[in-house]
Design a protein around this motif. Sequence first.
Motif, PDB file in Angstrom:
ATOM      1  N   HIS A 136       0.824  -1.210   0.000  1.00  0.00           N
ATOM      2  CA  HIS A 136       0.000   0.000   0.000  1.00  0.00           C
ATOM      3  C   HIS A 136       0.862   1.266   0.000  1.00  0.00           C
ATOM      4  O   HIS A 136       0.338   2.368  -0.140  1.00  0.00           O
ATOM      5  N   HIS A 171      -4.197  -3.661   3.052  1.00  0.00           N
ATOM      6  CA  HIS A 171      -5.396  -2.843   3.078  1.00  0.00           C
ATOM      7  C   HIS A 171      -5.944  -2.756   1.659  1.00  0.00           C
ATOM      8  O   HIS A 171      -5.250  -2.293   0.748  1.00  0.00           O
ATOM      9  N   THR A 180      -4.750   2.320  -1.819  1.00  0.00           N
ATOM     10  CA  THR A 180      -5.361   1.106  -1.258  1.00  0.00           C
ATOM     11  C   THR A 180      -6.562   0.715  -2.123  1.00  0.00           C
ATOM     12  O   THR A 180      -7.704   0.768  -1.668  1.00  0.00           O
ATOM     13  N   ASP A 202      -8.680  -5.638   6.058  1.00  0.00           N
ATOM     14  CA  ASP A 202      -7.636  -6.173   5.196  1.00  0.00           C
ATOM     15  C   ASP A 202      -8.089  -7.431   4.468  1.00  0.00           C
ATOM     16  O   ASP A 202      -9.048  -8.095   4.885  1.00  0.00           O
TER      17      ASP A 202
END
Length: 256
Positions: A129, A158, A222, A249
């Motif tokens: 990310h 994420h 993300t 996640d």
Amino acid sequence: MTDADTTTATTDWQAWQASWDRQQEWYMPDREERFRIMLDMVEAVVGTAPRVLDLACGTGSITARLLARFPDATSTGVDLDPALLAIAEGTFAGDDRVTLVTADLKDPDWPARLPHDAYDAVLTATALHWLHREPLAELYGSLAGLVRDGGVFMNADHMIDETTPRINAAERAQRHARMEQARQSGVLGWTEWWQLAAKDPALAGPTARRNEIYGDHAEGDTPSVQWHARVLREKGFGEVRPVWCSPSDTLLLAMK
């Protein structure tokens, strides 16, 4: 032996590993669960003696768990962070199953630094990310060339669904409230952990170099699970789907 060498040789690297784990668990209390599922799927798809690329390895958290579970595995850890790599080097010193490589994943030539042309599994967690979509897509293309046919890439990170803003906000608020409670009880957060590392004689120099490379803890992108899956297929992976998720996640598995 210089004073710096002596300091490094006497540093308790396992203690630094444990400290890093606790700091990461401040963000992710289910961190060990994602590692367990990741290794379950390694065993299911490529067996118990895999050649693994630990991508953006940091201190070697994945490698440590890989070798504890699969003693016949080997691991190449690659990262750019000199402080986290110093901890990894201290932790795995003398273990010929582990090779550590310094490389920038945004450099298109980074695979040339690796000791092998192909891997059974490429594993990464809570790292990519930091990249924006374009360099991440390019990285996925490089990984498609490194994973052998029948091998796997797994990314636990994420992955935000922007179509559910109220759910996202509720999850984020609860997570940050829990993190603040932990901080009040004395748990080290990200900033405090790095401040501590900067004071350690063995890590002060690497931490200073790290700060020159990264500056502040900047975030990349993300994108959603669907974005990751689509790009991985476009880059050459045959099957892609989540094998684990938490409220924030996802562990995404791509098979070559």
